[in-house]
Design a protein around this motif. Structure first.
Motif: not given
Length: 145
Positions: A38-41, A50-57, A83-95
């Motif tokens: 629930n905190s991810r999706f 994704e939030e942690l990647i955004a902070a690192a970036h 930094a805003e990191v989008d997680l797509s769920t189409e075709g399997g999760p990916s940034l």
């Protein structure tokens, strides 16, 4: 010489009903910080990768840019990056996209040079290089202080 950092992750249960925690033992910034489906999706309490990647970036990009500016003779008064990191769920999760939004106050620099150095940092900071497979955009605004 290499500098090594680490974090730990623990997960219990299946993807949708399980719970996890993340820790950064050396810094103590995160100590069993919760994360889950629930905190991810969704909008559940806790962090997510994704939030942690955004902070690192955001942190890496901003530090890298501050160095580029200083090397060019322009020490920044203030740099703020979102930094805003989008997680797509189409075709399997990916940034699918990273958007960097920068606002800076840098005495004595013109906008063209500021844009050039910001683009260099977007392309060449260590985290950007590690995330080469993810498209990145940059919106950089130079403010007069």
């Amino acid at each position: 010489m290499a500098i090594s950092r680490h974090a730990t992750a623990r997960w219990e249960g299946d993807l949708k009903n399980g719970q996890g925690s993340l820790s950064t033992p050396t810094s103590g910034l995160m100590d069993d910080t919760g994360y889950g489906f629930n905190s991810r999706f969704g909008d559940g309490k806790g962090t997510n990768p994704e939030e942690l990647i955004a902070a690192a970036h955001a942190g890496c990009f901003t530090m890298y840019l501050s160095n580029l500016l200083a090397e060019a003779g322009h020490v920044a008064t203030r740099l703020e990056t979102r930094a805003e990191v989008d997680l797509s769920t189409e075709g399997g999760p990916s940034l699918s996209q990273i958007r960097l939004k920068l606002e800076g106050e840098v005495p004595g620099i013109d906008d063209a040079e500021f844009q050039r150095l910001a683009a260099d940092a977007r392309d060449n900071c260590p985290v950007s290089k590690a995330l080469q497979a993810v498209p990145k955009s940059l919106e950089a605004t130079l403010r007069k202080g």
